[in-house]
Scaffold this active site. Structure first.
Site, short mmCIF file in Angstrom:
data_model
loop_
_atom_site.label_atom_id
_atom_site.label_comp_id
_atom_site.label_asym_id
_atom_site.label_seq_id
_atom_site.Cartn_x
_atom_site.Cartn_y
_atom_site.Cartn_z
N GLY A 51 -18.71 -4.99 -3.52
CA GLY A 51 -18.14 -4.53 -5.17
C GLY A 51 -18.38 -4.11 -5.84
O GLY A 51 -18.32 -4.14 -7.60
N HIS A 97 0.90 -0.88 0.42
CA HIS A 97 0.28 -0.02 -0.35
C HIS A 97 1.16 1.39 0.13
O HIS A 97 0.31 2.70 -0.24
CB HIS A 97 -1.04 0.05 0.99
CG HIS A 97 -2.27 -1.35 1.63
ND1 HIS A 97 -3.14 -0.77 -0.01
CD2 HIS A 97 -2.56 -1.65 2.29
CE1 HIS A 97 -3.70 -1.74 0.82
NE2 HIS A 97 -3.40 -2.45 1.17
P1 A3P Z 1 -17.09 -2.96 -1.79
O1 A3P Z 1 -16.69 -2.09 -0.22
O2 A3P Z 1 -17.51 -1.78 -2.52
O3 A3P Z 1 -17.90 -4.24 -1.42
P2 A3P Z 1 -9.28 -3.96 -0.93
O4 A3P Z 1 -9.35 -5.89 -2.10
O5 A3P Z 1 -8.06 -3.14 -1.63
O6 A3P Z 1 -9.11 -3.88 0.43
O7 A3P Z 1 -10.26 -3.54 -1.58
C1 A3P Z 1 -11.88 -4.24 -1.00
C2 A3P Z 1 -12.98 -3.92 -2.88
O8 A3P Z 1 -12.90 -4.57 -3.23
C3 A3P Z 1 -14.12 -4.58 -1.86
O9 A3P Z 1 -15.26 -3.64 -2.13
C4 A3P Z 1 -14.28 -5.33 -1.78
O10 A3P Z 1 -16.07 -5.92 -1.72
C5 A3P Z 1 -14.13 -5.89 -3.48
N1 A3P Z 1 -13.73 -6.85 -4.15
C6 A3P Z 1 -12.88 -7.54 -3.38
N2 A3P Z 1 -12.61 -8.81 -4.57
C7 A3P Z 1 -13.98 -8.00 -5.56
C8 A3P Z 1 -13.34 -8.72 -6.74
N3 A3P Z 1 -13.18 -10.16 -7.18
N4 A3P Z 1 -13.65 -8.18 -7.75
C9 A3P Z 1 -14.75 -6.76 -7.13
N5 A3P Z 1 -14.65 -6.45 -6.18
C10 A3P Z 1 -13.61 -6.97 -5.15
#
Ligand code: A3P
Length: 299
Positions: free
Chosen positions: A263, A106
């Site tokens: 997502g 990050h």
């Molecule tokens: P939301 O909270 O809007 O649903 P990170 O992985 O950077 O922590 O980000 C998390 C976000 O990515 C969350 O968004 C999560 O639901 C979404 N996410 C996780 N896996 C995913 C996937 N395979 N495709 C699309 N979005 C995904």
């Protein structure tokens, strides 16, 4: 330093970090050697912009897993357990072996170890997201892991840039500018674009990391298989990702399932007030004006 309520945070190179994370950053800046590790790809993002998804995609693209036979590690491990994060769960002091030539971080661009910036072998893939969705995702995530901050207080901190690895806008800008300077080194992606046409981006990532799909792979539909496997619908329904198995990140115990919410693009509409929307769009406008990124980040 800043008392963040839950923990102290310190500012370094213009960004806010927990003290333990900062210790790791300083150590990485002094000692990290991507060449020794054989690192090919570093996956980068600010928190909550699609890190988990991008890890799955890069891993699947890089290893060319055969999903039909259920042999991919992605079937049984959380993506974060397959691709460690430099400053959170990568233990370079103990010469931790990496199992795949992929790592993640990050860290803002300015704080990356110089060895990564200078390496001609190690490519960087970055993902960003509409700040409104990033904030909404962060707020829900914090609630899930037990940091119950009122929305308005959390929002103010996000806008002030005082959340871990923030300010978010500066994080995005750092990689954006570097990607313009070094397009062969840094691939800059947006969550919304990936959602809109995942297969196009799977091919783009594959080409960028030097592993374009061969004609036979295209014929057997590998791009579609990877896209489907890594989709939110599939990933969030795998047993390992639904489970209450916990991992420790800093002071927090986090269930695997916390990384999967819905997502969706535009879910901020269910959380933000009109004033909040105006405020966050105004910051995006001001910070991004000169970059050409403004429209792309505000939807
Ligand atoms: P939301 O909270 O809007 O649903 P990170 O992985 O950077 O922590 O980000 C998390 C976000 O990515 C969350 O968004 C999560 O639901 C979404 N996410 C996780 N896996 C995913 C996937 N395979 N495709 C699309 N979005 C995904």
């Amino acid at each position: 330093t800043l008392d963040e309520g839950m923990y102290n945070m310190c500012q370094y190179q213009g960004f806010w970090f927990r003290p333990l994370v900062l210790d790791r950053i300083l150590s990485l800046q002094a000692n990290f050697n991507p060449k020794e590790l054989g690192l090919d790809v570093l996956i980068c993002s600010a928190p909550k912009t699609g890190f988990t998804w991008l890890k799955s995609l890069c891993f699947a693209i890089s290893t060319r897993n055969n999903f039909d036979e259920f042999t991919s590690p992605l079937h049984n491990y959380l993506p974060h357990d397959i691709i460690p994060c430099l400053e959170l769960d990568f233990d370079q002091d103990n010469n931790q072996q990496i199992y795949y030539p992929l790592l993640s971080t990050h860290l803002p661009y300015i704080s990356l170890p110089e060895t990564i910036k200078l390496s001609t072998n190690c490519k960087i893939v970055y993902i960003c997201r509409d700040p409104k969705d990033t904030f909404a995702s962060l707020w829900h995530f914090m609630n899930k892991i037990g940091i119950n901050q009122p929305t308005d207080i959390c929002f103010q901190r996000f806008c002030d840039g005082k959340t871990g690895w923030g300010p978010y806008w500066d994080h995005v800008l750092g990689y954006w500018e570097a990607s313009i300077e070094m397009p062969e080194k840094i691939l800059f992606l947006k969550y919304e674009d990936l959602k809109n046409d995942t297969m196009f981006h799977v091919r783009k990532i594959a080409e960028f990391i030097g592993k374009p799909f061969a004609i036979e792979e295209e014929t057997e539909g590998l791009v579609e298989k990877i896209t489907k496997f890594c989709s939110f619908e599939n990933m969030s329904n795998l047993e390992v990702n639904k489970s209450n198995e916990q991992r420790r990140i800093g002071p927090y115990e986090i269930n695997n399932s916390a990384f999967f919410r819905n997502g969706n693009v535009g879910d901020w509409k269910n959380l933000l007030t009109v004033e909040m929307i105006e405020k966050i769009d105004e910051i995006t406008g001001k910070k991004m004006t000169a970059s050409g990124l403004e429209g792309a980040l505000m939807r």
